[in-house]
Design a protein around this motif. Structure first.
Motif, PDB file in Angstrom:
ATOM      1  N   PRO A   1     -11.699  27.553  14.582  1.00  9.39           N
ATOM      2  CA  PRO A   1     -12.017  26.136  14.337  1.00  9.39           C
ATOM      3  C   PRO A   1     -11.487  25.222  15.426  1.00  9.39           C
ATOM      4  CG  PRO A   1     -11.237  27.208  12.335  1.00  9.39           C
ATOM      5  CD  PRO A   1     -11.027  28.188  13.441  1.00  9.39           C
ATOM      6  N   ALA A   2     -10.282  25.501  15.926  1.00 12.83           N
ATOM      7  CA  ALA A   2      -9.715  24.662  16.977  1.00 12.83           C
ATOM      8  C   ALA A   2     -10.555  24.743  18.247  1.00 12.83           C
ATOM      9  CB  ALA A   2      -8.275  25.084  17.271  1.00 12.83           C
TER      10      ALA A   2
ATOM     11  N   ARG B   1     -13.774  22.771  17.726  1.00 11.47           N
ATOM     12  CA  ARG B   1     -13.536  21.326  17.851  1.00 11.47           C
ATOM     13  C   ARG B   1     -13.358  20.930  19.311  1.00 11.47           C
ATOM     14  NH1 ARG B   1     -10.342  22.202  13.198  1.00 11.47           N
ATOM     15  NH2 ARG B   1      -8.454  22.316  14.506  1.00 11.47           N
ATOM     16  N   SER B   2     -12.675  21.778  20.050  1.00 14.37           N
ATOM     17  CA  SER B   2     -12.489  21.497  21.473  1.00 14.37           C
ATOM     18  C   SER B   2     -13.826  21.496  22.213  1.00 14.37           C
ATOM     19  CB  SER B   2     -11.545  22.539  22.083  1.00 14.37           C
ATOM     20  OG  SER B   2     -11.440  22.358  23.478  1.00 14.37           O
TER      21      SER B   2
ATOM     22  N   ILE C   1     -16.799  20.758  20.909  1.00 18.02           N
ATOM     23  CA  ILE C   1     -17.506  19.537  20.542  1.00 18.02           C
ATOM     24  C   ILE C   1     -16.948  18.341  21.294  1.00 18.02           C
ATOM     25  CG2 ILE C   1     -17.920  17.909  18.661  1.00 18.02           C
ATOM     26  CD1 ILE C   1     -19.709  20.269  18.448  1.00 18.02           C
ATOM     27  N   THR C   2     -15.635  18.274  21.401  1.00 14.22           N
ATOM     28  CA  THR C   2     -14.997  17.158  22.099  1.00 14.22           C
ATOM     29  C   THR C   2     -15.422  17.100  23.560  1.00 14.22           C
ATOM     30  OG1 THR C   2     -13.079  17.313  20.621  1.00 14.22           O
ATOM     31  CG2 THR C   2     -12.780  16.124  22.700  1.00 14.22           C
TER      32      THR C   2
END
Length: 577
Positions: A7-8, A11-12, A14-15
């Motif tokens: 998940p991390a 998210r990275s 997507i960022t």
């Protein structure tokens, strides 16, 4: 290409695709230049948005909605600071058959699905794949698009009703026949005049938006003189419709998957190509291909909600943006804002524009898309480049754009493999001298021949190698030098094993030297080295193999009895492998 599983990591990822503070800082550097560039691009984009909306079959309002909504979102979320997005001629070519088969709702659904696919491609880091598209494919693709756009405008340019059919050649032919039955010359004259003004004006003063001036002049002439045989755009809504998903039919999504994939592929190809063009026109600007796909995906998800057609990066408008001094995303965002003002404030005036005038704009656009110098250079480069270019252009015209690109890539790949395969050689040594030393003459008389395999030993070249190797005559020992083999695949390894087996059946001893670590996996997988290892026939260097060959022949008494010389020369002493 892989999506992080954690998940991390997701998210990275997507960022990394979202707007950053650097975008805002760059927009603040030269706002006046960007605002003026955006205004200029909006003036140029207005007739194109109207024309491509009409050509798509969804109407001028769809083109305007796409230019406003998709143009704004792609400006904010895209990967290029200078890219301008909206409806394009290439996308229109793909949409016409979709409208014929599935209606306007089908086009909106396809656009939404294509947007989701583009976002997925961005997450998979597929943006870098654009660099593998050969230049002849791109040039042929562009030439084919220009021809299709020009043929699409024939009905409106002649002032006849749009004939039924999805193939542009058929549509243009039926329109010409319809015009020939009862020729009315007002619409053709208007279209020709607009196109002539645009083409001549572009050569005279490229910075002046002659497309808008020509369209305004044509509209004024029609309104003041009351010319017959000229149809206007028709009523336009004063503003954008409220966002809605009412067009979405979940049951039809399965049948629309293939068109959605085609639209997504075209949007990715044209957008990344346009962004690359923008990079080449500037110093220090480099786009992020994955972020560009992400921005185009969001733009295509949103545009259908407002009745817009699928959008891509627009090469012509992007070029205008760069030439007029744009330095940041503020310019393309301004372009979308100006078009939004026109939609809300000037819809009644825009609705009076003659369709023939828009046809003239698009005819001139098609002509300007063709870079004669680039085509000439490409066709003169190599025969393969010329074949790929022509084939891609013809396929674009008679099939569809995605199929044309696939055909062009396949043919380019086949020709590239053919060229690489021709580099593979099975050459008797020495290759670099014409004279043999006394030692080499002695080896020739001993029926020892050393062959160096040059280049790739893979499926496209392996069988020619087998034929050459197994035709050896009057040889007792064959030494195969593998140190100059660039790549070995399974087919090459199997062919090598077959050659070794056939030579051994004829009583010829086969030795190999210089096998590199990268070759062992393929050779071991088919057992070719096992044939040699148990007899001690593999050697690290060629001199070791030569000594072993001499020892073998001495044991057999061949060296004492002499014999006819072998057909090829041994290894030169300057290269031990």
């Amino acid at each position: 290409m892989s999506v992080p599983l954690s998940p991390a990591g997701f998210r990275s990822r997507i960022t990394s695709l979202l707007p950053a503070r650097a975008d805002l800082r760059q927009a603040r550097r030269r706002p006046r230049r960007d605002l003026l560039a955006g205004l200029t691009v909006a003036v140029v984009a207005l007739p194109l948005a109207l024309g491509f909306g009409v050509s798509s079959g969804l109407g001028a309002e769809a083109g305007l909605a796409t230019a406003v909504v998709a143009g704004a979102l792609a400006a904010v979320f895209g990967g290029s600071n200078l890219q301008v997005s909206g409806p394009t001629g290439a996308m229109t070519v793909v949409l016409v058959p979709i409208v014929a088969d599935h209606g306007p709702a089908g086009v909106l659904t396809v656009g939404l699905m294509a947007g989701v696919i583009l976002v997925g491609l961005a997450l998979l880091r597929a943006g870098g794949s654009m660099r593998y598209v050969p230049a002849p494919v791109v040039e042929g693709f562009t030439l084919g698009i220009a021809c299709v756009i020009g043929l699409q405008q024939i009905p409106n340019a002649l002032g006849v009703a749009q004939p039924d059919g999805e193939r542009v050649l058929t549509v243009a032919w039926h329109a010409a026949r319809e015009f020939a039955r009862d020729p009315q010359w007002t619409a053709p004259a208007l279209a020709a005049a607009v196109a002539a003004v645009m083409l001549a004006g572009a050569r005279w003063k490229p910075t002046v938006p002659f497309s808008v001036l020509a369209v305004i002049a044509a509209t004024v002439v029609v309104e003041t003189t009351g010319l017959d045989g000229v149809r206007p755009i028709g009523d336009l809504p004063a503003g954008l419709p409220a966002p809605s998903l009412s067009f979405l039919d979940a049951g039809a999504m399965g049948s629309l998957l293939a068109p959605a994939l085609a639209v997504a592929a075209l949007a990715a190809l044209e957008s990344l190509l346009s962004a690359s063009v923008a990079d080449g026109m500037t110093v220090g600007q480099r786009h992020d291909p994955d972020r560009e796909l992400f921005g185009q995906g969001l733009a295509n998800i949103a545009a259908p909600l407002f009745g817009g057609v699928p959008a891509t990066g627009a090469i012509a408008r992007t070029a205008v943006n760069v030439r007029t001094g744009a330095t940041s995303r503020l310019a393309s965002l301004t372009h979308a804002a100006v078009l939004a003002v026109i939609v809300f404030a000037a819809a009644p005036l825009v609705s009076r524009i003659p369709l023939a005038a828009l046809a003239g704009v698009l005819l001139a656009t098609a002509v300007r898309m063709v870079e004669v110098g680039s085509l000439r250079a490409m066709t003169r480069a190599t025969r393969s480049d010329a074949v790929i270019l022509v084939l891609t252009a013809v396929a674009t015209l008679v099939l569809d754009l995605v199929q044309a690109v696939i055909i062009g890539l396949v043919v380019a790949g086949v020709l590239a493999l053919r060229a690489v395969a021709r580099q593979a050689r099975l050459a008797p040594l020495p290759l670099d001298r014409g004279d043999h030393t006394d030692e080499e003459h002695e080896l020739l008389a001993q029926h020892i021949v050393a062959y160096r395999i040059d280049g790739p030993l893979f499926f496209a070249a392996a069988h020619r190698f087998l034929l050459e190797l197994t035709e050896l005559a009057e040889v007792r020992v064959v030494i195969l030098r593998m140190s100059h083999v660039s790549v070995v695949d399974a087919t090459g390894a199997l062919v090598l094993k077959d050659a070794v087996t056939k030579l051994r059946r004829r009583g010829i001893v086969v030795m190999v030297s210089g096998v590199r670590p990268g070759q062992r996996r393929a050779l071991d997988s088919v057992g070719v080295l096992d044939l040699l290892r148990h007899e001690g026939r593999e050697y690290a260097t060629t001199p070791e193999a030569i000594e072993a060959a001499r020892a073998h022949l001495e044991r057999d008494g061949v060296l004492r009895t002499g014999g006819a010389p072998a057909a090829a020369a041994p290894v030169p002493t300057g290269d031990a492998r």
